[in-house]
Design an enzyme around this catalytic site. Structure first.
Site, PDB file in Angstrom:
ATOM      1  CD  GLN A  74      -0.810   1.774   3.057  1.00 24.60           C
ATOM      2  OE1 GLN A  74       0.181   1.553   3.310  1.00 24.60           O
ATOM      3  NE2 GLN A  74      -1.701   2.570   3.841  1.00 24.60           N
ATOM      4  CG  ASN A 133      13.759   0.348  14.561  1.00 31.95           C
ATOM      5  OD1 ASN A 133      14.564   0.674  15.266  1.00 31.95           O
ATOM      6  ND2 ASN A 133      13.750   0.051  13.355  1.00 31.95           N
ATOM      7  CB  CYS A 200       2.833   2.917  10.490  1.00 32.21           C
ATOM      8  SG  CYS A 200       3.775   1.741   9.526  1.00 32.21           S
ATOM      9  CB  CYS A 257      22.846  17.723  22.926  1.00 36.74           C
ATOM     10  SG  CYS A 257      22.884  16.134  21.695  1.00 36.74           S
ATOM     11  CB  CYS A 260      26.406  17.341  19.439  1.00 37.43           C
ATOM     12  SG  CYS A 260      24.641  18.007  19.472  1.00 37.43           S
TER      13      CYS A 260
HETATM   14 ZN   LIG Z   1      22.720  17.041  19.696  1.00 36.06          ZN
END
Ligand SMILES: [Zn+2]
Length: 284
Positions: A74, A133, A200, A257, A260
Protein backbone atom coordinates in the site's frame (compact mmCIF):
# COMPACT_ATOMS: atom_id res chain seq x y z
CA UNK A 1 36.91 7.77 -10.55
CA UNK A 2 38.14 11.37 -10.81
CA UNK A 3 38.50 11.10 -14.59
CA UNK A 4 34.99 9.73 -14.89
CA UNK A 5 33.43 10.94 -18.11
CA UNK A 6 29.83 10.70 -19.09
CA UNK A 7 29.37 8.36 -22.05
CA UNK A 8 26.75 8.91 -24.76
CA UNK A 9 24.14 6.81 -22.96
CA UNK A 10 24.71 8.71 -19.73
CA UNK A 11 24.54 12.08 -21.49
CA UNK A 12 21.17 10.96 -22.79
CA UNK A 13 19.91 9.42 -19.53
CA UNK A 14 20.90 12.43 -17.42
CA UNK A 15 20.30 15.09 -20.08
CA UNK A 16 17.75 16.98 -17.95
CA UNK A 17 20.36 17.27 -15.21
CA UNK A 18 23.23 18.05 -17.55
CA UNK A 19 21.47 21.03 -19.16
CA UNK A 20 20.92 22.76 -15.82
CA UNK A 21 23.60 25.16 -14.60
CA UNK A 22 23.17 23.94 -11.02
CA UNK A 23 23.97 20.34 -11.99
CA UNK A 24 25.71 20.13 -15.37
CA UNK A 25 28.15 17.35 -16.31
CA UNK A 26 30.25 18.12 -13.20
CA UNK A 27 27.28 17.75 -10.88
CA UNK A 28 26.21 14.57 -12.60
CA UNK A 29 29.71 13.18 -12.08
CA UNK A 30 29.44 14.06 -8.41
CA UNK A 31 26.20 12.08 -8.21
CA UNK A 32 27.74 9.11 -10.04
CA UNK A 33 30.69 9.18 -7.66
CA UNK A 34 28.40 9.61 -4.64
CA UNK A 35 27.48 6.92 -2.15
CA UNK A 36 24.36 6.78 -0.01
CA UNK A 37 23.36 4.22 2.60
CA UNK A 38 19.58 3.88 2.83
CA UNK A 39 18.55 2.28 6.10
CA UNK A 40 15.15 0.68 5.57
CA UNK A 41 13.60 -0.41 2.28
CA UNK A 42 10.04 0.33 3.39
CA UNK A 43 7.72 3.31 3.06
CA UNK A 44 10.39 6.04 3.20
CA UNK A 45 13.15 3.96 1.65
CA UNK A 46 11.15 2.95 -1.43
CA UNK A 47 10.76 6.39 -3.06
CA UNK A 48 14.16 7.53 -1.78
CA UNK A 49 15.93 4.56 -3.39
CA UNK A 50 13.94 4.94 -6.61
CA UNK A 51 14.82 8.62 -7.06
CA UNK A 52 18.43 8.26 -5.98
CA UNK A 53 18.87 5.43 -8.48
CA UNK A 54 17.13 7.40 -11.22
CA UNK A 55 19.29 10.45 -10.45
CA UNK A 56 22.41 8.35 -10.95
CA UNK A 57 23.76 8.19 -7.41
CA UNK A 58 26.45 5.68 -8.26
CA UNK A 59 26.73 3.62 -5.11
CA UNK A 60 23.65 2.71 -3.10
CA UNK A 61 23.71 0.61 0.05
CA UNK A 62 20.40 -0.78 1.28
CA UNK A 63 19.91 -2.18 4.78
CA UNK A 64 16.78 -4.12 5.78
CA UNK A 65 16.16 -7.43 7.53
CA UNK A 66 12.48 -7.86 6.57
CA UNK A 67 10.75 -9.78 3.83
CA UNK A 68 8.05 -8.19 1.67
CA UNK A 69 4.52 -8.66 3.02
CA UNK A 70 1.33 -7.94 1.12
CA UNK A 71 0.33 -5.27 3.66
CA UNK A 72 3.53 -3.36 2.75
CA UNK A 73 2.47 -2.81 -0.85
CA UNK A 74 0.00 0.00 0.00
CA UNK A 75 3.02 2.33 0.48
CA UNK A 76 6.31 0.49 -0.14
CA UNK A 77 6.23 1.05 -3.87
CA UNK A 78 9.62 -0.40 -4.76
CA UNK A 79 8.15 -3.87 -4.10
CA UNK A 80 5.56 -5.59 -6.28
CA UNK A 81 2.95 -8.27 -5.65
CA UNK A 82 5.28 -10.94 -7.00
CA UNK A 83 7.92 -9.96 -4.42
CA UNK A 84 5.82 -11.04 -1.42
CA UNK A 85 7.91 -13.40 0.69
CA UNK A 86 11.33 -12.38 -0.64
CA UNK A 87 13.80 -10.18 1.27
CA UNK A 88 13.14 -6.44 0.83
CA UNK A 89 16.81 -5.79 0.02
CA UNK A 90 16.62 -8.30 -2.82
CA UNK A 91 13.43 -6.82 -4.25
CA UNK A 92 14.78 -3.25 -3.94
CA UNK A 93 18.11 -4.17 -5.56
CA UNK A 94 16.31 -5.79 -8.52
CA UNK A 95 14.29 -2.62 -9.02
CA UNK A 96 17.40 -0.44 -9.00
CA UNK A 97 19.31 -2.64 -11.42
CA UNK A 98 16.36 -2.71 -13.81
CA UNK A 99 15.93 1.07 -13.61
CA UNK A 100 19.54 2.14 -13.97
CA UNK A 101 22.47 -0.17 -14.80
CA UNK A 102 24.92 2.60 -13.75
CA UNK A 103 24.17 1.96 -10.10
CA UNK A 104 26.28 -0.29 -7.97
CA UNK A 105 23.96 -1.68 -5.27
CA UNK A 106 25.16 -3.26 -2.08
CA UNK A 107 22.61 -5.01 0.11
CA UNK A 108 22.76 -5.78 3.82
CA UNK A 109 20.05 -8.18 4.94
CA UNK A 110 20.41 -7.41 8.59
CA UNK A 111 19.28 -5.04 11.32
CA UNK A 112 21.72 -2.28 12.23
CA UNK A 113 23.16 -2.78 15.70
CA UNK A 114 26.00 -1.36 17.74
CA UNK A 115 28.11 -4.28 16.47
CA UNK A 116 27.29 -3.93 12.77
CA UNK A 117 26.76 -0.20 12.13
CA UNK A 118 30.42 0.69 11.72
CA UNK A 119 31.22 -2.09 9.24
CA UNK A 120 28.15 -1.26 7.17
CA UNK A 121 28.07 2.54 7.29
CA UNK A 122 31.77 3.31 7.04
CA UNK A 123 32.71 5.07 3.82
CA UNK A 124 29.27 6.30 2.70
CA UNK A 125 28.97 10.02 1.94
CA UNK A 126 25.59 10.33 3.64
CA UNK A 127 23.10 8.07 5.39
CA UNK A 128 19.38 8.29 4.71
CA UNK A 129 17.44 7.13 7.76
CA UNK A 130 14.31 5.45 6.43
CA UNK A 131 13.88 3.25 9.48
CA UNK A 132 10.67 2.81 11.43
CA UNK A 133 11.95 2.36 14.96
CA UNK A 134 13.61 4.41 17.67
CA UNK A 135 16.49 2.00 18.28
CA UNK A 136 17.78 2.43 14.71
CA UNK A 137 17.03 6.17 14.65
CA UNK A 138 19.07 6.87 17.79
CA UNK A 139 21.84 4.47 16.81
CA UNK A 140 22.22 6.24 13.46
CA UNK A 141 22.08 9.68 15.05
CA UNK A 142 24.76 8.84 17.59
CA UNK A 143 26.97 7.05 15.07
CA UNK A 144 26.71 9.94 12.59
CA UNK A 145 27.19 12.69 15.21
CA UNK A 146 30.24 10.94 16.68
CA UNK A 147 31.86 10.16 13.31
CA UNK A 148 30.90 13.39 11.52
CA UNK A 149 28.75 11.57 8.97
CA UNK A 150 25.87 13.39 7.27
CA UNK A 151 22.38 12.06 8.04
CA UNK A 152 18.96 12.63 6.50
CA UNK A 153 16.17 12.10 9.01
CA UNK A 154 12.57 11.33 8.10
CA UNK A 155 9.70 10.06 10.20
CA UNK A 156 5.99 9.53 9.68
CA UNK A 157 2.94 9.10 11.85
CA UNK A 158 -0.57 8.56 10.46
CA UNK A 159 -1.02 11.76 8.36
CA UNK A 160 2.08 13.64 9.45
CA UNK A 161 5.72 13.61 8.53
CA UNK A 162 8.90 15.34 9.62
CA UNK A 163 12.21 15.78 7.86
CA UNK A 164 15.55 17.34 8.73
CA UNK A 165 19.18 17.03 7.70
CA UNK A 166 22.17 16.80 10.00
CA UNK A 167 25.42 17.39 8.14
CA UNK A 168 27.41 16.78 11.35
CA UNK A 169 30.08 18.91 9.78
CA UNK A 170 31.47 21.44 12.21
CA UNK A 171 32.41 23.74 9.37
CA UNK A 172 28.83 23.65 8.10
CA UNK A 173 26.90 25.74 10.56
CA UNK A 174 23.16 25.82 11.17
CA UNK A 175 20.60 28.39 10.06
CA UNK A 176 22.57 31.19 11.59
CA UNK A 177 26.16 30.70 10.51
CA UNK A 178 27.40 31.45 14.01
CA UNK A 179 25.46 28.48 15.41
CA UNK A 180 26.76 24.92 15.60
CA UNK A 181 24.69 22.21 13.88
CA UNK A 182 22.24 20.25 16.02
CA UNK A 183 21.61 16.49 16.12
CA UNK A 184 18.45 14.45 16.72
CA UNK A 185 19.15 14.17 20.46
CA UNK A 186 19.22 17.98 20.66
CA UNK A 187 15.51 17.74 19.82
CA UNK A 188 14.64 14.51 21.62
CA UNK A 189 17.36 13.50 24.11
CA UNK A 190 15.90 10.03 24.66
CA UNK A 191 13.38 7.79 22.94
CA UNK A 192 9.93 7.50 24.49
CA UNK A 193 9.23 4.48 26.69
CA UNK A 194 8.67 1.33 24.61
CA UNK A 195 4.98 0.85 23.85
CA UNK A 196 4.04 4.52 24.42
CA UNK A 197 4.32 5.50 20.75
CA UNK A 198 2.37 3.22 18.43
CA UNK A 199 3.91 2.19 15.11
CA UNK A 200 2.20 2.26 11.73
CA UNK A 201 1.37 -1.44 11.95
CA UNK A 202 -0.97 -0.66 14.83
CA UNK A 203 -2.18 2.87 14.00
CA UNK A 204 -2.11 2.81 10.22
CA UNK A 205 -0.52 5.29 7.84
CA UNK A 206 -1.82 7.05 4.74
CA UNK A 207 -0.08 5.17 1.94
CA UNK A 208 1.11 8.20 0.00
CA UNK A 209 2.49 10.01 3.08
CA UNK A 210 5.88 8.22 3.24
CA UNK A 211 6.17 8.84 -0.50
CA UNK A 212 6.19 12.60 0.08
CA UNK A 213 8.57 12.38 3.04
CA UNK A 214 10.95 9.93 1.34
CA UNK A 215 11.06 12.15 -1.77
CA UNK A 216 11.99 15.18 0.35
CA UNK A 217 14.77 13.13 1.96
CA UNK A 218 16.03 12.10 -1.49
CA UNK A 219 15.96 15.77 -2.55
CA UNK A 220 18.11 16.71 0.44
CA UNK A 221 20.58 13.92 -0.30
CA UNK A 222 20.92 14.92 -3.96
CA UNK A 223 21.51 18.57 -2.91
CA UNK A 224 24.06 17.43 -0.35
CA UNK A 225 25.98 15.41 -2.96
CA UNK A 226 25.83 18.31 -5.42
CA UNK A 227 26.81 20.82 -2.74
CA UNK A 228 23.95 23.05 -3.89
CA UNK A 229 21.06 24.82 -2.22
CA UNK A 230 20.07 25.25 1.40
CA UNK A 231 19.69 22.02 3.32
CA UNK A 232 17.26 21.48 6.20
CA UNK A 233 20.23 21.95 8.49
CA UNK A 234 19.01 23.47 11.76
CA UNK A 235 15.43 23.30 10.48
CA UNK A 236 12.73 20.70 11.02
CA UNK A 237 10.16 20.51 8.23
CA UNK A 238 6.77 19.32 9.41
CA UNK A 239 4.20 18.16 6.90
CA UNK A 240 0.53 17.60 7.65
CA UNK A 241 -1.19 15.78 4.79
CA UNK A 242 -4.69 16.45 6.17
CA UNK A 243 -4.22 20.23 6.28
CA UNK A 244 -1.82 20.07 3.33
CA UNK A 245 0.48 22.34 5.27
CA UNK A 246 4.23 22.53 5.57
CA UNK A 247 5.79 24.27 8.54
CA UNK A 248 9.46 24.78 9.25
CA UNK A 249 10.74 25.28 12.78
CA UNK A 250 14.25 26.25 13.65
CA UNK A 251 16.19 23.73 15.70
CA UNK A 252 19.25 24.66 17.67
CA UNK A 253 22.14 22.77 19.06
CA UNK A 254 21.38 21.97 22.70
CA UNK A 255 24.37 22.59 24.99
CA UNK A 256 23.04 19.78 27.23
CA UNK A 257 22.70 17.29 24.36
CA UNK A 258 24.17 13.93 25.47
CA UNK A 259 25.95 13.46 22.12
CA UNK A 260 26.93 16.85 20.72
CA UNK A 261 26.57 18.98 23.87
CA UNK A 262 29.28 20.19 26.21
CA UNK A 263 28.72 17.43 28.78
CA UNK A 264 29.25 14.74 26.12
CA UNK A 265 27.63 11.94 28.14
CA UNK A 266 27.86 9.69 25.08
CA UNK A 267 31.40 9.26 23.73
CA UNK A 268 30.76 5.97 21.99
CA UNK A 269 27.75 4.00 20.75
CA UNK A 270 28.94 1.15 22.99
CA UNK A 271 27.75 3.20 25.97
CA UNK A 272 24.12 3.27 24.90
CA UNK A 273 21.39 0.68 25.22
CA UNK A 274 19.49 1.10 21.95
CA UNK A 275 16.61 -1.12 22.86
CA UNK A 276 14.24 0.65 25.25
CA UNK A 277 14.72 4.40 25.54
CA UNK A 278 18.21 4.62 24.01
CA UNK A 279 19.72 5.70 27.34
CA UNK A 280 23.32 5.95 28.34
CA UNK A 281 24.17 2.76 30.25
CA UNK A 282 27.82 3.10 31.13
CA UNK A 283 28.79 2.41 34.72
CA UNK A 284 29.30 5.35 37.08
ZN1 LIG B 1 22.86 16.97 19.77
Amino acid sequence: MSDLRLDATQLDRYSRHVIMDEVGPEGQKRLLEGSVLVVGAGGLGSPAIQYLAAAGVGHLGIVDDDVVERSNLQRQIIHADGDVGIPKVESAASYVTALNPDIDVETYETRLTTDTVEDIADGYDIILDASDNFATRYLLNDYCALTGTALSHGAIYRFEGQITTFTNDESNAGVDSSEPSPCYRCLFPEAPEPGTVPDCATTGVLGVLPGTVGCIQATEVVKYLLGKGDLLEGRLLMYDAMDMSFETVEIRQNPDCPVCGETGAIDSIEEVSYEGTCQVTHAE
